[in-house]
Design a protein around this motif. Structure first.
Motif, mmCIF file in Angstrom:
data_model
loop_
_atom_site.group_PDB
_atom_site.id
_atom_site.type_symbol
_atom_site.label_atom_id
_atom_site.label_comp_id
_atom_site.label_asym_id
_atom_site.label_seq_id
_atom_site.Cartn_x
_atom_site.Cartn_y
_atom_site.Cartn_z
ATOM 1 N N LEU A 1 0.838 -1.199 0.000
ATOM 2 C CA LEU A 1 0.000 0.000 0.000
ATOM 3 C C LEU A 1 0.873 1.249 0.000
ATOM 4 C CD1 LEU A 1 -2.710 -0.971 2.653
ATOM 5 C CD2 LEU A 1 -2.802 -1.249 0.171
ATOM 6 N N ASP A 2 0.471 2.221 -0.806
ATOM 7 C CA ASP A 2 1.066 3.548 -0.807
ATOM 8 C C ASP A 2 0.016 4.499 -0.229
ATOM 9 O OD1 ASP A 2 2.041 6.076 -1.313
ATOM 10 O OD2 ASP A 2 2.892 5.557 -3.255
ATOM 11 N N LEU A 3 0.228 4.921 1.002
ATOM 12 C CA LEU A 3 -0.799 5.669 1.722
ATOM 13 C C LEU A 3 -1.027 7.065 1.172
ATOM 14 C CD1 LEU A 3 0.133 4.634 5.376
ATOM 15 C CD2 LEU A 3 -1.439 3.538 3.782
ATOM 16 N N ARG A 4 -0.234 7.488 0.202
ATOM 17 C CA ARG A 4 -0.459 8.794 -0.415
ATOM 18 C C ARG A 4 -1.617 8.744 -1.405
ATOM 19 N NH1 ARG A 4 5.705 9.559 -2.216
ATOM 20 N NH2 ARG A 4 5.211 7.448 -2.933
ATOM 21 N N GLY A 5 -2.035 7.536 -1.802
ATOM 22 C CA GLY A 5 -3.189 7.388 -2.680
ATOM 23 C C GLY A 5 -4.450 7.124 -1.870
ATOM 24 N N GLU A 6 -5.565 7.670 -2.315
ATOM 25 C CA GLU A 6 -6.801 7.567 -1.553
ATOM 26 C C GLU A 6 -7.275 6.125 -1.435
ATOM 27 O OE1 GLU A 6 -9.803 8.309 0.852
ATOM 28 O OE2 GLU A 6 -8.222 9.731 0.279
ATOM 29 N N THR A 7 -7.157 5.342 -2.518
ATOM 30 C CA THR A 7 -7.624 3.953 -2.472
ATOM 31 C C THR A 7 -6.803 3.141 -1.484
ATOM 32 O OG1 THR A 7 -8.403 4.040 -4.759
ATOM 33 C CG2 THR A 7 -8.008 1.865 -3.818
ATOM 34 N N ASP A 8 -5.479 3.244 -1.570
ATOM 35 C CA ASP A 8 -4.631 2.492 -0.648
ATOM 36 C C ASP A 8 -4.805 2.966 0.788
ATOM 37 O OD1 ASP A 8 -3.712 0.883 -2.600
ATOM 38 O OD2 ASP A 8 -1.659 1.658 -2.661
ATOM 39 N N ALA A 9 -5.008 4.260 0.971
ATOM 40 C CA ALA A 9 -5.259 4.762 2.332
ATOM 41 C C ALA A 9 -6.556 4.187 2.877
ATOM 42 C CB ALA A 9 -5.314 6.286 2.328
ATOM 43 N N GLY A 10 -7.579 4.083 2.035
ATOM 44 C CA GLY A 10 -8.832 3.467 2.468
ATOM 45 C C GLY A 10 -8.671 1.997 2.788
ATOM 46 N N ARG A 11 -7.873 1.295 1.999
ATOM 47 C CA ARG A 11 -7.603 -0.115 2.300
ATOM 48 C C ARG A 11 -6.904 -0.258 3.650
ATOM 49 N NH1 ARG A 11 -5.116 -1.782 -3.636
ATOM 50 N NH2 ARG A 11 -7.128 -2.069 -4.722
ATOM 51 N N SER A 12 -5.943 0.601 3.896
ATOM 52 C CA SER A 12 -5.236 0.550 5.176
ATOM 53 C C SER A 12 -6.197 0.781 6.337
ATOM 54 C CB SER A 12 -4.119 1.603 5.193
ATOM 55 O OG SER A 12 -3.514 1.681 6.468
ATOM 56 N N ARG A 13 -7.056 1.785 6.222
ATOM 57 C CA ARG A 13 -8.009 2.049 7.306
ATOM 58 C C ARG A 13 -8.934 0.860 7.527
ATOM 59 N NH1 ARG A 13 -7.937 7.313 4.937
ATOM 60 N NH2 ARG A 13 -9.733 6.766 3.618
ATOM 61 N N LEU A 14 -9.411 0.249 6.442
ATOM 62 C CA LEU A 14 -10.305 -0.904 6.587
ATOM 63 C C LEU A 14 -9.610 -2.047 7.303
ATOM 64 C CD1 LEU A 14 -12.860 -2.532 6.004
ATOM 65 C CD2 LEU A 14 -11.904 -3.089 3.763
ATOM 66 N N LEU A 15 -8.396 -2.381 6.890
ATOM 67 C CA LEU A 15 -7.688 -3.509 7.494
ATOM 68 C C LEU A 15 -7.366 -3.235 8.961
ATOM 69 C CD1 LEU A 15 -5.297 -4.347 4.523
ATOM 70 C CD2 LEU A 15 -7.250 -5.687 5.308
ATOM 71 N N HIS A 16 -6.983 -2.002 9.288
ATOM 72 C CA HIS A 16 -6.697 -1.674 10.688
ATOM 73 C C HIS A 16 -7.980 -1.704 11.524
ATOM 74 C CE1 HIS A 16 -2.444 -0.754 10.758
ATOM 75 N NE2 HIS A 16 -2.554 -0.040 9.651
ATOM 76 N N ARG A 17 -9.079 -1.249 10.967
ATOM 77 C CA ARG A 17 -10.335 -1.284 11.716
ATOM 78 C C ARG A 17 -10.797 -2.722 11.953
ATOM 79 N NH1 ARG A 17 -13.322 3.641 8.309
ATOM 80 N NH2 ARG A 17 -12.068 5.329 9.233
ATOM 81 N N LEU A 18 -10.643 -3.569 10.959
ATOM 82 C CA LEU A 18 -11.033 -4.966 11.132
ATOM 83 C C LEU A 18 -10.156 -5.641 12.183
ATOM 84 C CD1 LEU A 18 -11.739 -6.072 7.451
ATOM 85 C CD2 LEU A 18 -13.394 -5.517 9.234
ATOM 86 N N ARG A 19 -8.863 -5.356 12.186
ATOM 87 C CA ARG A 19 -7.979 -5.935 13.200
ATOM 88 C C ARG A 19 -8.392 -5.478 14.597
ATOM 89 N NH1 ARG A 19 -2.581 -5.079 13.754
ATOM 90 N NH2 ARG A 19 -2.278 -7.183 14.549
ATOM 91 N N LEU A 20 -8.781 -4.215 14.710
ATOM 92 C CA LEU A 20 -9.211 -3.714 16.008
ATOM 93 C C LEU A 20 -10.474 -4.431 16.477
ATOM 94 C CD1 LEU A 20 -8.912 -0.014 16.993
ATOM 95 C CD2 LEU A 20 -10.831 -1.336 17.827
ATOM 96 N N LEU A 21 -11.307 -4.877 15.519
ATOM 97 C CA LEU A 21 -12.529 -5.612 15.842
ATOM 98 C C LEU A 21 -12.274 -7.110 16.040
ATOM 99 C CD1 LEU A 21 -15.002 -3.902 13.355
ATOM 100 C CD2 LEU A 21 -15.107 -3.798 15.850
ATOM 101 N N GLY A 22 -11.030 -7.546 15.924
ATOM 102 C CA GLY A 22 -10.722 -8.953 16.085
ATOM 103 C C GLY A 22 -10.945 -9.774 14.832
#
Length: 824
Positions: free
Chosen positions: A396-417
């Motif tokens: 992921l390259d967090l400077r792009g909106e799509t990759d930044a959204g992917r990162s947020r989704l994966l981190h949120r799912l990890r936080l939810l277990g």
């Protein structure tokens, strides 16, 4: 239809996930044409049966039941394309015949699972003594492998014999004999299940007469055939525990079919069974072709001649072993001998990819789902990250909106277990805008999604609520700071106020310097995310500054009178705080202005870094502080330019003087040059320090040397082999030869004069990494990059140089000087 008419309903006993049974069921249903089909499974799923005809429904899939008040308590009923139950469902849909599930309702099954931990030891022991009907039948027939016997007796049958009901009659007779010999066979819940099935069969007979077909496990057929009264069956079901349950379809995988799940019907080779069911003819030839294609894709030399020879060998092995057709054992032996040249390494690949397989089923969007599950599916589609059963890496390259959204989704799912993705070390760039994930979707994650649905109806709301609850319940300060970091990674701005309030309260009450030191690094890392992720980190600044100040005040007293283990732990805390303070100084988020670095040995600087250096000076000069901490403090000051070489040598000389205990001196050396801190290169390039260590070591008394040896070995064994070799050469030459040109010239990699040719050789690489100098012009000093490829390379180098500047906090890089110096 003699069997159907002679004994009431048509009872088709099967093996779950058996392709031979599936073909036989299809042939029997075609011959009998029943008015209804009853299938072993939870009756709550009756309304889900029509979804099996949806074009987007692709097995393997599973019926998922979960308790409404406790979604984590769940049960699965997996179905593959070659499962007899799935064939029966599709036959009923295709012929316009009603299909119903008749097993014990999931409401009782889930309630039983809740009570499972409270079962008595006697009940658990009785439940463990279960017979395997296939194993008993195979042993009776003289076979030691139940899977091979079942393949010979059932799976290789075409299902198109003269009497389509004969296989079921034979299997019913065999199971009847087993039930007479073994009773319930240790399956203690079967009486209630079979009583419910009998009641459902009677209800269907009242509606459709005897023109009813029942597809169930062969073990249950004798019990369903046995005549019992309605009152007796209802009495068995009276008082069963209940819980409210929801049902839906979820994707499944072949790999999960290879384990026991649902009703304990795991199989060893789902990929092989799927091939047997789907191959219209010549299954062995088609299988060998699949294997050859897989091995060729892995760059192994496999030709058509290998395929022909492997087919011949499999047929020969089957004939020698007395088998009607080559089975999985024969094909595996043939593949090993012919295509894998006797090696089990490529054979393991064949087993993993083909015999088991990684097929992932699909479920239509119209299937019932909790709101959170629908939001996860929506985000997966919008962000174009499809769940897959094979593990893969995602850069992921967090400077792009799509990759930044992917990162947020994966981190949120990890936080939810929901562990769909796990962070991995990034290859290539070390900039903070890079992230690497390892993704793998397991069927159990559907349960985790349902379980996380209690926190909210969307991923964002659920993750926010979960973060707030975790902050309040966090047992330690470091857990709260780690949670704050995860909130920033996940973009949970609404959760940060709660987390920060808890963090401030915990930090104010916690007096343990070790806890504060553990908490600060995660907090400082969080402060750096504002640049790349666009997150407002001002709320963290005040807490980070307060934590740092409390650490500065409390660290010297906390380092006094520590034993060896506590001193080692505190050294790790000191290293962590040092790195955190460095990051704080680089980010400038605390409003500090850059100050000139003081001259070595001069007065300390101002600002946070200056205050931290003052703390290190205190640690370095206190005799009550353990040697490992004093040595570490001196080394950190030396690395930051806050201590001159002469002063460092003086302090080392004091510690290594005869008046100091050898154990304390060895600990000081461990702190100064140990712990993977590059101490080996420091000794290589500063022979004065090496001479001090050498002279002290040779002077340690024999009675004390045994005590300090383990610590010294831990210190020096961590050095790289080349560093140890160079140090050994320096020590061998002795102090008299150190520093002379002749001595230096005799050491590999060293020369008394600068080798201009070797120094120039690194300049092109440095230019690519750091970009051209401002003084370089196109008319003399450098050749212009005048083609598109070279221009692109230069732009890439500029980007990477900018990333390096960001990583180094904007300070001017000294990589060129370091590399040239190392070459010298």
């Amino acid at each position: 239809m003699p069997l159907a008419r002679a004994g009431g309903p048509l009872l088709l006993g099967v093996r779950h996930h058996g392709p031979g049974s599936a073909r036989a069921v299809r042939a029997a249903l075609d011959a009998a044409s029943p008015r209804t089909v009853l299938i072993e499974g939870p009756p709550e799923a009756d309304t889900l049966i029509p979804l099996a005809a949806d074009p987007d429904m692709r097995p393997p899939v599973a019926l998922l039941a979960h308790a409404v008040d406790e979604p984590g308590r769940s049960a699965f009923w997996p179905l593959a394309e070659f499962s007899p139950e799935w064939v029966a469902i599709r036959w009923a849909i295709d012929h316009g015949v009603p299909a119903r599930f008749i097993d014990l309702p999931a409401t009782h099954t889930l309630a039983w699972e809740k009570e499972e931990p409270h079962r008595s030891p006697a009940e658990s022991a009785a439940d463990a003594v279960r017979i395997d009907p296939l194993a008993v039948l195979a042993e009776t027939a003289g076979h030691d492998d139940p899977e091979r016997w079942w393949e010979d007796a059932v799976e290789h049958r075409s299902g198109t014999g003269a009497d389509p009901f004969a296989p079921f009659a034979v299997l019913e007779e065999a199971m009847g004999a087993l039930r007479e010999a073994y009773g319930g066979g240790g399956h203690d819940r079967d009486p209630e299940r079979e009583a419910y099935m009998r009641l459902q069969v009677r209800a269907a007979q009242r509606e459709f007469g005897d023109d009813v077909a029942v597809v169930c496990g062969a073990w249950h057929v004798p019990a369903l055939r046995r005549g019992t009264t309605v009152a007796a069956d209802r009495a068995l079901l009276k008082g069963l525990p209940r819980t409210k349950a929801d049902m839906t379809w979820v994707p499944w995988t072949h790999r999960r079919l290879s384990r026991a799940g649902g009703y304990g019907a795991g199989i060893d080779s789902p990929g092989w069974y799927g091939h047997l069911f789907g191959a219209p003819d010549r299954p062995v030839e088609r299988w060998m072709t699949k294997v050859a294609r897989l091995l060729r894709d892995e760059d192994l030399m496999v030709s058509a001649a290998h395929v022909i020879e492997a087919v011949r060998l499999a047929g020969t092995l089957a004939a020698v072993r007395g088998r009607p057709l080559p089975g999985l054992t024969e094909t595996t032996d043939a593949v090993r001998a012919v295509m894998c040249e006797g090696s089990d390494v490529p054979l393991g690949l064949v087993h993993d990819r083909l015999v088991v397989g990684d097929v992932l089923g699909e479920v239509p969007r119209s299937a019932p789902a909790v709101p959170l599950q629908r939001d996860v599916a929506r985000l997966q589609k919008r962000l174009r990250i499809k769940p897959e059963p094979l593990e893969r890496e995602l850069e992921l390259d967090l400077r792009g909106e799509t990759d930044a959204g992917r990162s947020r989704l994966l981190h949120r799912l990890r936080l939810l277990g929901i562990g769909w993705g796990e962070p991995a070390a990034s290859r290539g760039s070390t900039g903070t805008f890079r992230e690497t994930w390892r993704l793998r979707w397991e069927p159990e994650l559907s349960v985790r999604v349902a379980e996380a649905g209690v926190w909210g109806t969307t991923v964002l709301s659920a993750a926010t609520a979960r973060a707030e609850a975790d902050a309040v319940a966090a047992p330690a300060l470091a857990d709260v700071t780690a949670l704050a970091e995860r909130c920033l990674l996940a973009g949970l701005t609404d959760a940060l106020p709660v987390v920060m309030r808890v963090l401030a309260d915990r930090a104010a009450l916690d007096t343990d310097v070790g806890h504060l030191a553990q908490a600060l690094p995660a907090l400082v890392r969080s402060l750096r995310y504002g640049d790349v992720r666009g997150t407002d980190t001002r709320a963290l600044t005040e807490v980070a500054a307060g934590l740092a100040e409390r650490i500065f005040v409390g660290l010297p007293p906390a380092c006094a009178a520590l034993d060896a283990e506590a001193a080692e732990d505190m050294r790790r805390h000191v290293d962590a705080v040092h790195g955190a303070v460095g990051l704080l100084g680089e980010t400038g988020l605390l409003g500090e202005t850059a100050t000139a670095r003081p001259s070595a040995g001069g007065p300390p600087g101002t600002g946070m870094r200056g205050r931290w250096h003052s703390v290190l000076r205190v640690l370095a000069g206190r005799d009550t502080v353990p040697g490992v901490l004093r040595g570490r403090a001196v080394r950190l000051l030396l690395d930051d330019g806050e201590l001159g070489q002469e002063e460092a040598a003086r302090l080392m000389g004091l510690v290594l003087s005869p008046g100091t205990e050898p154990a304390d001196a060895a600990a000081w050396i461990e702190g100064f040059v140990g712990g993977g801190s590059g101490g080996g290169m420091l000794l290589v390039h500063d022979e004065r320090l090496l001479g001090l260590v050498d002279a002290w070591l040779t002077g340690v008394p024999a009675e004390a040397f045994t005590d300090v040896l383990p610590l010294l070995r831990r210190t020096f064994s961590a050095y790289e082999a080349g560093v140890r070799r160079t140090l050994g050469e320096l020590v061998r030459r002795g102090p008299g030869a150190r520093g002379s040109a002749a001595a230096a010239a005799g050491i590999p990699g060293f020369d008394p004069e600068l080798d201009a040719g070797r120094a120039d050789a690194v300049l092109p690489v440095l230019r690519l990494l750091l970009g051209p100098d401002d003084n370089e012009t196109a008319d003399g000093n450098e050749t212009a990059h005048d083609n598109d490829t070279e221009t692109a390379d230069t732009e890439t180098a500029d980007t990477e140089a900018a990333d390096a500047d960001e990583f180094n906090g904007g300070e001017e890089s000294t990589d060129a000087d370091d590399l040239v110096g190392a070459d010298r």
